[in-house]
Design a protein around this motif. Structure first.
Motif, PDB file in Angstrom:
ATOM      1  N   TYR A   2       0.826  -1.208   0.000  1.00  0.00           N
ATOM      2  CA  TYR A   2       0.000   0.000   0.000  1.00  0.00           C
ATOM      3  C   TYR A   2       0.864   1.263   0.000  1.00  0.00           C
ATOM      4  CZ  TYR A   2      -4.295  -2.686   0.655  1.00  0.00           C
ATOM      5  OH  TYR A   2      -5.348  -3.539   0.466  1.00  0.00           O
ATOM      6  N   ALA A   3       1.969   1.237   0.753  1.00  0.00           N
ATOM      7  CA  ALA A   3       2.797   2.451   0.862  1.00  0.00           C
ATOM      8  C   ALA A   3       3.389   2.852  -0.482  1.00  0.00           C
ATOM      9  CB  ALA A   3       3.907   2.241   1.892  1.00  0.00           C
ATOM     10  N   ARG A   4       3.700   1.863  -1.333  1.00  0.00           N
ATOM     11  CA  ARG A   4       4.325   2.212  -2.619  1.00  0.00           C
ATOM     12  C   ARG A   4       3.387   3.016  -3.515  1.00  0.00           C
ATOM     13  NH1 ARG A   4       4.629  -3.807  -5.364  1.00  0.00           N
ATOM     14  NH2 ARG A   4       2.396  -4.122  -5.369  1.00  0.00           N
ATOM     15  N   GLU A   5       2.070   2.970  -3.242  1.00  0.00           N
ATOM     16  CA  GLU A   5       1.106   3.741  -4.037  1.00  0.00           C
ATOM     17  C   GLU A   5       0.904   5.156  -3.483  1.00  0.00           C
ATOM     18  OE1 GLU A   5      -0.187   2.226  -6.653  1.00  0.00           O
ATOM     19  OE2 GLU A   5       0.466   0.178  -6.161  1.00  0.00           O
ATOM     20  N   MET A   6       1.508   5.469  -2.334  1.00  0.00           N
ATOM     21  CA  MET A   6       1.230   6.747  -1.655  1.00  0.00           C
ATOM     22  C   MET A   6       2.374   7.732  -1.842  1.00  0.00           C
ATOM     23  SD  MET A   6      -0.027   5.310   2.024  1.00  0.00           S
ATOM     24  CE  MET A   6      -1.321   4.086   2.156  1.00  0.00           C
ATOM     25  N   ASN A   7       2.072   9.023  -1.600  1.00  0.00           N
ATOM     26  CA  ASN A   7       3.180   9.973  -1.534  1.00  0.00           C
ATOM     27  C   ASN A   7       3.873   9.836  -0.173  1.00  0.00           C
ATOM     28  OD1 ASN A   7       1.917  11.589   0.437  1.00  0.00           O
ATOM     29  ND2 ASN A   7       0.820  12.757  -1.125  1.00  0.00           N
ATOM     30  N   TRP A   8       4.983  10.524  -0.002  1.00  0.00           N
ATOM     31  CA  TRP A   8       5.799  10.341   1.211  1.00  0.00           C
ATOM     32  C   TRP A   8       5.044  10.729   2.473  1.00  0.00           C
ATOM     33  CZ3 TRP A   8      11.241   9.154   1.900  1.00  0.00           C
ATOM     34  CH2 TRP A   8      11.828   8.636   0.737  1.00  0.00           C
ATOM     35  N   GLU A   9       4.286  11.842   2.394  1.00  0.00           N
ATOM     36  CA  GLU A   9       3.582  12.297   3.600  1.00  0.00           C
ATOM     37  C   GLU A   9       2.562  11.249   4.048  1.00  0.00           C
ATOM     38  OE1 GLU A   9       4.428  14.813   5.249  1.00  0.00           O
ATOM     39  OE2 GLU A   9       5.731  15.796   3.796  1.00  0.00           O
ATOM     40  N   LEU A  10       1.759  10.785   3.087  1.00  0.00           N
ATOM     41  CA  LEU A  10       0.741   9.786   3.426  1.00  0.00           C
ATOM     42  C   LEU A  10       1.386   8.483   3.891  1.00  0.00           C
ATOM     43  CD1 LEU A  10      -1.901  10.222   0.579  1.00  0.00           C
ATOM     44  CD2 LEU A  10      -2.069  10.942   2.969  1.00  0.00           C
TER      45      LEU A  10
END
Ligand code: COA
Length: 287
Positions: free
Chosen positions: A233-241
């Protein structure tokens, strides 16, 4: 997941005509089982795979799934008769359903499966077979296996979710090269392209895959699941999210982990000085 030994042993083995499951010490070997059709993936096979994956998720005999193919192929891709022609011949609603059922097991279910998954690629791997290959967590191949995005050779695009799937692991130049030329490549090249973790000689394929599965079986299953999901999931998000999500996911992991792995690891390292995380897994099960 809380099952008695008796209940587990009396459970039937999932699978049917198109999918064969074998259990071995926590490993569920899931075989696409149409060797006479090089494990081409039909609508019926999709239905069976959905049932098998659903069943194995709650089956204590399965700690890790290895997805592979019976006979000479991992899979020759989508079945031109039993998927394409068959779904062209039915109503729009039935066609929609066939695509949905296929995407379900090849992509969504495998990508976010509750248990770790390894693709073991033997022989041929074409077209639609790239989706389940890529959606498994890890992959090992026979170095002499043959891969190909052959769609361009017979007038279609790498559809379903193949184009999306390859874009997650391959660079654009390489992905487009194989999409546009339909050129085949071997297992060694698949390793260079990042499609698999390892390419090994054919006679090492099963043993090496088993070794890898056993490493995973030794880990705390809750932490392993949370770590896999966090990454995906994290790989789909920007750094802040991602930062917020991962902090929350870490706290959630501590909360849901019945083994209390974080606490045990810290006690063993900081207080008891019996263990170093850099050298292996904390002593699971010890109080
Ligand atoms: N869809 C439907 N049937 C398929 C199939 C597919 N994707 N791949 C293989 N088969 C069938 C063949 O039609 C043949 O059936 P038959 O015995 O009833 O004639 C049987 O499987 C064995 O295949 P065959 O071609 O004889 O085996 P092979 O070992 O000589 O060649 C392949 C293997 C994989 C190179 C060849 O079958 C092939 O090119 N398949 C299509 C691969 C492809 O482009 N897939 C992408 C689909 S998205």
């Amino acid at each position: 997941m809380e099952q008695t030994m008796e209940a587990t042993q009396s459970k039937p083995v999932p699978g049917g005509n198109n999918v064969l499951v074998e259990f071995e010490d926590g490993i569920a070997w899931v075989h696409l089982n149409r060797p006479e059709k090089r494990n081409a993936m039909s609508i019926e096979l999709a239905r069976e795979m959905n049932q098998v994956l659903d069943a194995l998720e709650l089956d204590d005999r399965c700690g890790v799934i290895v997805l592979t193919g019976k006979g000479e192929a991992f899979s020759a891709g989508m079945d031109l008769q039993g998927f394409f022609r068959a779904s062209d011949a039915v109503s729009d609603v039935e066609r929609h359903r066939a695509y949905r059922e296929t995407r379900a097991w090849q992509w969504r279910t495998l990508m976010y499966y509750a248990k770790p998954t390894i693709a073991m690629v033997n022989g041929w791997c074409f077209g639609g077979a790239f989706t389940p290959l890529i959606c498994c967590d890890l992959a090992v191949t026979d170095e002499a296996a043959t891969f190909g995005l052959s769609e361009i050779n017979w007038g279609i695009i790498p559809g379903g979710v193949v184009s999306k799937a390859i874009s997650t692991l391959m660079g654009d130049r390489e992905a487009l090269y194989y999409v546009m030329t339909g050129e085949k490549f071997d297992g060694k090249r698949a390793k260079e392209l990042g499609l698999v973790n390892e390419a090994v000689p054919a006679d090492r394929l099963k043993d090496r895959t088993r070794e890898l599965a056993k490493i995973l079986l030794e880990k705390n299953p809750t932490t392993l699941r949370q770590a896999r999901m966090a990454y995906k999931y994290a790989r789909e998000m920007n750094w802040e999210l991602a930062a917020e999500y991962l902090t929350a996911k870490g706290d959630q992991t501590t909360f849901v982990d019945k083994e209390k792995g974080r606490e045990k690891g810290m006690v063993q390292f900081l207080d008891e000085k019996t263990y170093k995380p850099g050298h292996g897994t904390y002593k699971r099960g010890s109080e």
